[in-house]
Design an enzyme around this catalytic site. Sequence first.
Site, PDB file in Angstrom:
ATOM      1  CG  HIS A 177      -0.194  -0.059   2.429  1.00  0.00           C
ATOM      2  ND1 HIS A 177       0.487   1.007   3.125  1.00  0.00           N
ATOM      3  CD2 HIS A 177      -0.478  -0.944   3.292  1.00  0.00           C
ATOM      4  CE1 HIS A 177       1.052   0.827   4.131  1.00  0.00           C
ATOM      5  NE2 HIS A 177       0.704  -0.407   4.578  1.00  0.00           N
ATOM      6  CB  CYS A 185       1.823  -3.804   5.163  1.00  0.00           C
ATOM      7  SG  CYS A 185       0.368  -4.281   5.786  1.00  0.00           S
TER       8      CYS A 185
END
Length: 289
Positions: A177, A185
């Site tokens: 992202h 992440c």
Amino acid sequence: MSRLPKRSAFRALLITAALFALGAAAVVTLPRWLPLLPDGDRALIKFERSQRQMRWSFGLPMPGEPDLSRLPERLEKAHLKEGSPILVRIFKSEFELELWMQRDGVFHRFATYPICRWSGRIGPKFREGDVQAPEGFYTVNSSALNPNSRWYRSFNLGYPNAFDRAHGRTGSLIMVHGGCASIGCFAMTNAQMQEIWQLVTAALQGGQKRFQVQVYPFRMSSDRMARYASSPNAGFWNNLKAGNDLFEASGLAPKVSVCGGEYRFEAGERGAAGADPIDDKCAGEAAKS
């Protein structure tokens, strides 16, 4: 979130401040021998995190970032077309995300994006809340895309996959992202994520059912593997290297499955998009019998 010791953090901030004084194009390089020292890789990763976080804070591009304003020209120069099948490779230690695109049935590397931030150490993710970014082979389909993510668009890697579940690993919502912030992440800058998103969505809308994401601790050279021969993760990384080597030798997405708690790889086929889900084939065969 991993942090530098106070003294090391202060030194990193001073170095990075000097970097910005010299201009956005300047790049601080650390000695080549640093990764060879005990814990050298960990020190290098901490330094990179501090430098990239400062760049993000000042709105500067990441070191080595492609010219994001010239996507059509870059595609034309590489003889690639938006909407072609894609494949993604991530190298944690190098802070790099590669996007490959298919031409004439073979994948060609189109762009290398410098990752703004990832959390944890090299090595696999084991459980929910360990702030560790995973390693392994994953596939992403359109249902994993979130155009309204709080982190400026995201796609879910699909962790835990069949391999992770076979080892009792837990966790959820592991994404690629924007936003340059990570708890497990892989975070890009928003500008990078815009380009990645454009190519990802074009490929899926163009008929690719899923795209393969290969996540490695580092570039899987023989020298690097030899340095980690005594690591508790050596067996796992050797397993990943088999898939890495198949892809690098051919430019074809390997066929990936899981059996007996290991990844199993077969040579890919020309023109195949790497769209098959990664299943536990042994479990499926046992259920049928």
